[in-house]
Motif scaffolding. Structure first.
Motif, PDB file in Angstrom:
ATOM      1  N   ARG A   1     -33.909  51.742 -29.930  1.00 53.33           N
ATOM      2  CA  ARG A   1     -33.657  50.647 -30.880  1.00 53.33           C
ATOM      3  C   ARG A   1     -33.336  51.295 -32.226  1.00 53.33           C
ATOM      4  O   ARG A   1     -34.095  52.132 -32.695  1.00 53.33           O
ATOM      5  CB  ARG A   1     -34.885  49.750 -30.977  1.00 53.33           C
ATOM      6  CG  ARG A   1     -34.697  48.546 -31.889  1.00 53.33           C
ATOM      7  CD  ARG A   1     -35.942  47.662 -31.896  1.00 53.33           C
ATOM      8  NE  ARG A   1     -36.012  46.777 -30.733  1.00 53.33           N
ATOM      9  CZ  ARG A   1     -37.117  46.122 -30.360  1.00 53.33           C
ATOM     10  NH1 ARG A   1     -38.235  46.267 -31.060  1.00 53.33           N
ATOM     11  NH2 ARG A   1     -37.106  45.341 -29.302  1.00 53.33           N
ATOM     12  N   ALA A   2     -32.212  50.912 -32.804  1.00 53.30           N
ATOM     13  CA  ALA A   2     -31.775  51.591 -34.027  1.00 53.30           C
ATOM     14  C   ALA A   2     -31.615  50.609 -35.171  1.00 53.30           C
ATOM     15  O   ALA A   2     -31.227  49.462 -34.984  1.00 53.30           O
ATOM     16  CB  ALA A   2     -30.459  52.314 -33.780  1.00 53.30           C
ATOM     17  N   PHE A   3     -31.927  51.096 -36.363  1.00 53.86           N
ATOM     18  CA  PHE A   3     -31.789  50.283 -37.572  1.00 53.86           C
ATOM     19  C   PHE A   3     -31.039  51.062 -38.638  1.00 53.86           C
ATOM     20  O   PHE A   3     -31.221  52.270 -38.797  1.00 53.86           O
ATOM     21  CB  PHE A   3     -33.177  49.888 -38.112  1.00 53.86           C
ATOM     22  CG  PHE A   3     -33.109  49.094 -39.393  1.00 53.86           C
ATOM     23  CD1 PHE A   3     -32.762  47.745 -39.366  1.00 53.86           C
ATOM     24  CD2 PHE A   3     -33.362  49.688 -40.622  1.00 53.86           C
ATOM     25  CE1 PHE A   3     -32.679  47.006 -40.546  1.00 53.86           C
ATOM     26  CE2 PHE A   3     -33.280  48.955 -41.813  1.00 53.86           C
ATOM     27  CZ  PHE A   3     -32.945  47.604 -41.772  1.00 53.86           C
ATOM     28  N   THR A   4     -30.199  50.353 -39.392  1.00 51.10           N
ATOM     29  CA  THR A   4     -29.589  50.963 -40.549  1.00 51.10           C
ATOM     30  C   THR A   4     -29.369  49.908 -41.619  1.00 51.10           C
ATOM     31  O   THR A   4     -29.584  48.725 -41.389  1.00 51.10           O
ATOM     32  CB  THR A   4     -28.283  51.711 -40.203  1.00 51.10           C
ATOM     33  OG1 THR A   4     -27.819  52.410 -41.368  1.00 51.10           O
ATOM     34  CG2 THR A   4     -27.206  50.768 -39.718  1.00 51.10           C
ATOM     35  N   ALA A   5     -28.973  50.342 -42.795  1.00 50.39           N
ATOM     36  CA  ALA A   5     -28.737  49.427 -43.902  1.00 50.39           C
ATOM     37  C   ALA A   5     -27.700  50.032 -44.820  1.00 50.39           C
ATOM     38  O   ALA A   5     -27.623  51.256 -44.964  1.00 50.39           O
ATOM     39  CB  ALA A   5     -30.038  49.195 -44.684  1.00 50.39           C
ATOM     40  N   THR A   6     -26.896  49.175 -45.452  1.00 47.63           N
ATOM     41  CA  THR A   6     -25.892  49.687 -46.375  1.00 47.63           C
ATOM     42  C   THR A   6     -25.476  48.612 -47.356  1.00 47.63           C
ATOM     43  O   THR A   6     -26.136  47.576 -47.489  1.00 47.63           O
ATOM     44  CB  THR A   6     -24.683  50.270 -45.623  1.00 47.63           C
ATOM     45  OG1 THR A   6     -23.871  50.991 -46.537  1.00 47.63           O
ATOM     46  CG2 THR A   6     -23.848  49.171 -44.974  1.00 47.63           C
ATOM     47  N   SER A   7     -24.363  48.841 -48.024  1.00 46.73           N
ATOM     48  CA  SER A   7     -23.815  47.902 -48.994  1.00 46.73           C
ATOM     49  C   SER A   7     -22.392  48.335 -49.350  1.00 46.73           C
ATOM     50  O   SER A   7     -22.095  49.532 -49.360  1.00 46.73           O
ATOM     51  CB  SER A   7     -24.686  47.931 -50.259  1.00 46.73           C
ATOM     52  OG  SER A   7     -24.106  47.121 -51.258  1.00 46.73           O
ATOM     53  N   SER A   8     -21.551  47.368 -49.601  1.00 45.93           N
ATOM     54  CA  SER A   8     -20.277  47.585 -50.292  1.00 45.93           C
ATOM     55  C   SER A   8     -19.474  48.818 -49.878  1.00 45.93           C
ATOM     56  O   SER A   8     -18.957  48.891 -48.769  1.00 45.93           O
ATOM     57  CB  SER A   8     -20.582  47.629 -51.797  1.00 45.93           C
ATOM     58  OG  SER A   8     -19.451  47.888 -52.562  1.00 45.93           O
TER      59      SER A   8
ATOM     60  N   CYS B   1     -40.306  45.621 -36.481  1.00 47.00           N
ATOM     61  CA  CYS B   1     -39.459  45.638 -35.274  1.00 47.00           C
ATOM     62  C   CYS B   1     -39.555  46.962 -34.530  1.00 47.00           C
ATOM     63  O   CYS B   1     -38.957  47.122 -33.474  1.00 47.00           O
ATOM     64  CB  CYS B   1     -38.010  45.357 -35.641  1.00 47.00           C
ATOM     65  SG  CYS B   1     -37.786  43.699 -36.285  1.00 47.00           S
ATOM     66  N   ARG B   2     -40.271  47.909 -35.078  1.00 50.60           N
ATOM     67  CA  ARG B   2     -40.480  49.211 -34.457  1.00 50.60           C
ATOM     68  C   ARG B   2     -39.198  49.874 -33.952  1.00 50.60           C
ATOM     69  O   ARG B   2     -39.092  50.222 -32.767  1.00 50.60           O
ATOM     70  CB  ARG B   2     -41.406  49.096 -33.246  1.00 50.60           C
ATOM     71  CG  ARG B   2     -42.782  48.521 -33.503  1.00 50.60           C
ATOM     72  CD  ARG B   2     -43.481  48.495 -32.162  1.00 50.60           C
ATOM     73  NE  ARG B   2     -44.770  47.869 -32.166  1.00 50.60           N
ATOM     74  CZ  ARG B   2     -45.917  48.527 -32.387  1.00 50.60           C
ATOM     75  NH1 ARG B   2     -45.909  49.813 -32.648  1.00 50.60           N
ATOM     76  NH2 ARG B   2     -47.056  47.877 -32.303  1.00 50.60           N
ATOM     77  N   PRO B   3     -38.197  50.044 -34.825  1.00 48.55           N
ATOM     78  CA  PRO B   3     -37.014  50.772 -34.353  1.00 48.55           C
ATOM     79  C   PRO B   3     -37.395  52.205 -33.993  1.00 48.55           C
ATOM     80  O   PRO B   3     -38.274  52.787 -34.639  1.00 48.55           O
ATOM     81  CB  PRO B   3     -36.068  50.732 -35.559  1.00 48.55           C
ATOM     82  CG  PRO B   3     -36.948  50.499 -36.740  1.00 48.55           C
ATOM     83  CD  PRO B   3     -38.123  49.711 -36.250  1.00 48.55           C
ATOM     84  N   ASN B   4     -36.760  52.751 -32.974  1.00 52.60           N
ATOM     85  CA  ASN B   4     -37.021  54.146 -32.611  1.00 52.60           C
ATOM     86  C   ASN B   4     -36.358  55.086 -33.596  1.00 52.60           C
ATOM     87  O   ASN B   4     -36.870  56.152 -33.892  1.00 52.60           O
ATOM     88  CB  ASN B   4     -36.475  54.455 -31.215  1.00 52.60           C
ATOM     89  CG  ASN B   4     -37.050  53.551 -30.162  1.00 52.60           C
ATOM     90  OD1 ASN B   4     -36.406  52.588 -29.745  1.00 52.60           O
ATOM     91  ND2 ASN B   4     -38.270  53.831 -29.749  1.00 52.60           N
ATOM     92  N   VAL B   5     -35.171  54.669 -34.048  1.00 52.21           N
ATOM     93  CA  VAL B   5     -34.401  55.545 -34.928  1.00 52.21           C
ATOM     94  C   VAL B   5     -33.903  54.746 -36.137  1.00 52.21           C
ATOM     95  O   VAL B   5     -33.399  53.634 -35.993  1.00 52.21           O
ATOM     96  CB  VAL B   5     -33.192  56.154 -34.179  1.00 52.21           C
ATOM     97  CG1 VAL B   5     -32.300  56.943 -35.132  1.00 52.21           C
ATOM     98  CG2 VAL B   5     -33.659  57.058 -33.039  1.00 52.21           C
ATOM     99  N   VAL B   6     -34.088  55.320 -37.311  1.00 53.22           N
ATOM    100  CA  VAL B   6     -33.530  54.744 -38.527  1.00 53.22           C
ATOM    101  C   VAL B   6     -32.616  55.791 -39.137  1.00 53.22           C
ATOM    102  O   VAL B   6     -33.028  56.927 -39.374  1.00 53.22           O
ATOM    103  CB  VAL B   6     -34.645  54.371 -39.533  1.00 53.22           C
ATOM    104  CG1 VAL B   6     -34.042  53.901 -40.850  1.00 53.22           C
ATOM    105  CG2 VAL B   6     -35.552  53.292 -38.955  1.00 53.22           C
ATOM    106  N   SER B   7     -31.357  55.441 -39.339  1.00 57.90           N
ATOM    107  CA  SER B   7     -30.426  56.386 -39.985  1.00 57.90           C
ATOM    108  C   SER B   7     -29.756  55.632 -41.113  1.00 57.90           C
ATOM    109  O   SER B   7     -29.027  54.683 -40.878  1.00 57.90           O
ATOM    110  CB  SER B   7     -29.400  56.898 -38.983  1.00 57.90           C
ATOM    111  OG  SER B   7     -28.736  55.830 -38.359  1.00 57.90           O
ATOM    112  N   VAL B   8     -30.055  56.046 -42.322  1.00 57.70           N
ATOM    113  CA  VAL B   8     -29.567  55.294 -43.479  1.00 57.70           C
ATOM    114  C   VAL B   8     -29.100  56.221 -44.591  1.00 57.70           C
ATOM    115  O   VAL B   8     -29.537  57.362 -44.699  1.00 57.70           O
ATOM    116  CB  VAL B   8     -30.664  54.374 -44.067  1.00 57.70           C
ATOM    117  CG1 VAL B   8     -30.667  53.034 -43.392  1.00 57.70           C
ATOM    118  CG2 VAL B   8     -32.026  55.009 -43.985  1.00 57.70           C
ATOM    119  N   TYR B   9     -28.226  55.690 -45.406  1.00 60.22           N
ATOM    120  CA  TYR B   9     -27.698  56.424 -46.555  1.00 60.22           C
ATOM    121  C   TYR B   9     -27.812  55.497 -47.763  1.00 60.22           C
ATOM    122  O   TYR B   9     -27.470  54.333 -47.669  1.00 60.22           O
ATOM    123  CB  TYR B   9     -26.232  56.785 -46.294  1.00 60.22           C
ATOM    124  CG  TYR B   9     -25.687  57.796 -47.250  1.00 60.22           C
ATOM    125  CD1 TYR B   9     -25.981  59.145 -47.100  1.00 60.22           C
ATOM    126  CD2 TYR B   9     -24.883  57.402 -48.304  1.00 60.22           C
ATOM    127  CE1 TYR B   9     -25.479  60.079 -47.989  1.00 60.22           C
ATOM    128  CE2 TYR B   9     -24.378  58.333 -49.194  1.00 60.22           C
ATOM    129  CZ  TYR B   9     -24.679  59.675 -49.031  1.00 60.22           C
ATOM    130  OH  TYR B   9     -24.172  60.601 -49.910  1.00 60.22           O
TER     131      TYR B   9
END
Ligand SMILES: Cc1ncc(C[n+]2csc(CCOP(=O)(O)OP(=O)(O)O)c2C)c(N)n1
Ligand code: SF4
Ligand SMILES: [Mg+2]
Lengths: 397, 295
Positions: A81-88, A26-34
């Motif tokens: 375009r931004a992407f992130t991922a998390t849980s719980s 998806c070619r996100p411009n920014v990925v910010s994840v923890y």
């Protein structure tokens, strides 16, 4: 661009990896994840892509989930375009930000690995984390396996960035059962995905000649209208979910069913409503019970928000009883999906026959025999026998 | 070197609803005049966001975003990363956060953003309490001050702790540029903004911004009060650059703190011995300043 030369392939991936591959396409411009178990592999895989120059994005090593979403919002505000991922716990920690993002209509896509919430502490799967975010204004989809995970990350951007929607989308994978299970996954080529999901021409692109303010305060005189528009966008999404999934199916050969996916429901007398990974096991049970001549079917609920109210209204006249597997619990009432299904099916002709089954909490296995038991209870109910409306399945006592 | 007379006539912050004499208003106005129109602003919950972004009257005429109270640092990172990935160049990304949004609830996001070295300017305007919510204490409220959560009374002097030192916390991050400033020293402040603008990576400016409403002084005395706090040594003007601190203004002798304190309602209840304690603390702080930064 670094990922230009990704060709289509089939690989053994777990759900987390499938998400990472999907996100890369998806070619996100920014990925910010923890990182948080069981989402961690997504974070690691994307880091690996970036480190090896096979993904072209700004990777922001945020210090918390609140910041992960805040950074994604900052990026989206300038048109990225931004992407992130998390849980719980991470999802709970960013709760405040979820409202900001949807309220200001930022089309951010997030993967959530469904995991129970402490206390008691536990890292295994149930869906209370995301179901508790019901009213944050995020589109929520629940996927079943690695392939659907990858596909829905791609579709999620199409939905989020759709002119009439502009809402964030949360793609939910069952912790471990989906996130850590290896399956053969088809990875489309970058070219095909670029055709399906062109570069993001954001309405938020920075324009100093036409400066805009985001997330501003809106007083009592205005606030309700903003909320109405958010609701309208969510309602619009219902049609778009269907059309995007169809278009995806035409292009990639995989149509996932839109809002809900039925299995052997045409002549079914009782159906079980499932979300996520338990759907696969449930289909096996349907098959074996069908062999015994029992008319059972399965409804895989894919989208929790927007909720397919119309579908369930129609279902009422087709079947005699409906069961719901809720891998969550709203203490003091029942499971979240059960409530929604009941309220959608209720009308002036009376209430539907529904049993809400609470099962699979904190990663507890939902076995075939448990599902068979649920179907038998539904069959009893359909024959006029009494059944409790709320039942806990697979308990120690 | 920027001088007042060189400043543009253009206003980028106009028509806001801050109280008369608000120091923060001066900060926002001057900073944006220095930065110009290619500027994007992040504003966490605070007086600044409340008085400038009430739909449909937006008072900043550059792009801006109001933000969750704890997240200024992270939003700035995201903006800066977004612009970088889109290839948009020569844009100033700046946050204006209060002392509470900086030193208390926002310190984690700020620390993360500074440590990552993202490109932005962070301005903490310090009015020494949570003013937006009605003058509650923050980690920046000075010793002895009455606030609505640290009221002075028979069993209370008011705030019991001395201010947290954000400037030193930023130095501990080895940030490329950090400074303290005061809204009454406009040329000094504007030049610090100008420096911050030209720094690659994060820059932090902590600017004292007197608040007539929360501190209890007449609104025409804002500039005066800001001068008094620097002259009596309870605040100082300094810069950290290339690993070194430079004091921008060192009063020959520090004026008595009493005049500064007694000019404000929030300190009116203090007794001579309390004032003495404040002066002693000031002196020990200045000893450290001379020892560490002025040799
Ligand atoms: C998470 C969260 N907690 C509390 C608040 C309430 N709140 C809004 S502004 C504010 C105080 C702001 O203080 P400061 O940062 O010093 O800015 P000032 O109002 O003094 O300009 C508080 C407590 C909030 N908006 N969000
Ligand atoms: S309360 Fe203080 S900081 Fe807030 S607007 Fe009024 S004077 Fe300015
Ligand atoms: Mg304050």
């Amino acid at each position: 661009m670094t990922n230009q030369n990704i060709v289509s392939s089939r690989e053994f991936l777990n759900g987390d990896e499938a998400v990472a591959y999907g996100a890369r396409l998806c070619r996100p411009n920014v990925v910010s994840v923890y990182p948080i178990t069981p989402q961690t592999i997504v974070v690691e895989k994307i880091s690996e892509f970036v480190a090896n120059n096979s993904m072209d994005c700004e990777y922001v090593h945020v210090e918390s989930e609140h910041s992960a979403m805040a950074a994604a919002m900052g990026a989206s505000m300038v048109g990225a375009r931004a992407f992130t991922a998390t849980s719980s716990q991470g999802l709970a920690y960013m709760h405040e930000m979820l409202h900001y993002v949807s309220g200001s209509r930022f089309p951010i896509v997030m993967m959530n690995a469904n995991r129970t919430l402490a206390a008691p502490w536990n890292i295994f799967g149930d869906q209370r984390d995301s179901m508790a975010q019901r009213d944050t204004g995020w589109i929520q989809v629940y996927v079943e396996n690695g392939q659907e995970s990858l596909d829905m990350i791609i579709q999620a951007y199409r939905l989020a960035e759709h002119e009439g929607i502009y809402l964030p989308v949360m793609v939910n994978l069952d912790g471990f059962v989906n996130t850590h299970t290896y399956e053969l996954v088809s990875i489309p080529s970058q070219k095909e995905v670029d055709e399906f999901l062109p570069a993001f021409a954001s309405k938020n692109a920075v324009d100093f000649n036409n400066p805009r303010s985001y997330c501003m305060s809106a007083s009592t005189e205005w606030n309700m209208e903003f909320r109405y528009q958010q609701h309208e966008a969510m309602m619009n999404a219902k049609k778009v979910i269907e059309s995007v999934d169809k278009e995806f199916g035409d292009k990639f050969g995989r149509y996932h069913g839109g809002m809900v996916k039925e299995y052997k429901c045409d002549d079914a007398e009782v159906v079980l409503v499932t979300t996520g990974s338990v759907s696969g096991t449930s289909r096996l049970v349907v098959d074996s019970m069908r062999e015994k001549g029992l008319k059972v079917g399965l409804v895989k609920l894919r989208f929790f928000r927007p909720f397919p109210v119309e579908y369930f209204k129609g279902l009422k006249s087709r079947v005699k009883a409906v069961g719901v597997i809720d891998r969550n619990l709203s203490f003091g009432y029942e499971g979240a999906v059960g409530s929604e299904v009941k309220s959608a099916m209720y009308d002036s002709c009376g209430s539907p026959k529904v049993i809400d089954f609470i099962a699979g909490i904190a990663g507890r296995d939902i076995k075939k025999k448990d599902i068979e038991l649920m179907y038998n209870k539904l069959l009893n109910l359909s024959k006029g026998q009494k059944e409790e409306e709320l039942q806990f399945i697979g308990m120690r006592w | 070197m920027i001088k007042m007379k060189d400043l543009t006539d253009k206003e980028y912050l106009y028509g806001h609803k801050a109280c008369p004499g608000c120091g923060m208003g001066i900060v926002g106005r001057l900073a944006t005049k220095v930065l110009g129109e290619k500027t994007i602003i992040a504003l966490p919950a605070s007086c600044m966001s409340t008085v400038t972004t009430q739909y449909p009257q937006m008072n900043y005429s550059v792009p801006s975003m109001t933000m969750a109270f704890p997240g200024t640092g992270a939003v700035l990172s995201g903006m800066s990363a977004g612009l970088k990935s889109l290839g948009v160049k020569d844009v100033n990304v700046i946050g204006f956060a209060g002392d509470g949004g900086t030193a208390d609830i926002g310190i984690q996001a700020l620390s993360g953003a500074v440590e990552r070295g993202d490109d932005f300017i962070y301005v903490c305007y310090d009015n020494e309490a949570y003013m937006n919510t009605g003058i509650q204490r923050s980690g920046m409220t000075p010793y002895g001050a009455t606030t609505t959560t640290t009221p002075s009374g028979t069993a209370s002097i008011g705030e019991k702790h001395f201010k947290k030192n954000m400037f030193e916390i930023m130095i501990a991050h080895r940030i490329p540029y950090a400074a303290t400033a005061c809204s009454s020293y406009t040329t000094d402040f504007m030049n610090k903004i100008e420096k911050a603008k030209n720094i690659k990576g994060p820059a932090y400016i902590h600017v004292m911004a007197p608040c007539p409403t929360g501190w209890g002084f007449p609104s025409e005395l804002t500039v005066e009060i800001g001068k008094m706090i620097v002259e009596c040594g309870l605040w100082y003007l300094a810069e950290y650059e290339n690993g070194k601190v430079k004091m921008n203004l060192v009063p020959k002798t520090l004026k008595p703190v009493k005049d500064y304190l007694m000019a404000q309602k929030r300190f009116k209840h203090l007794k001579d011995e309390d004032i003495k304690a404040i002066e002693e603390h000031r002196d020990s702080e200045w000893e450290l300043i001379r020892e560490n930064w002025m040799k």
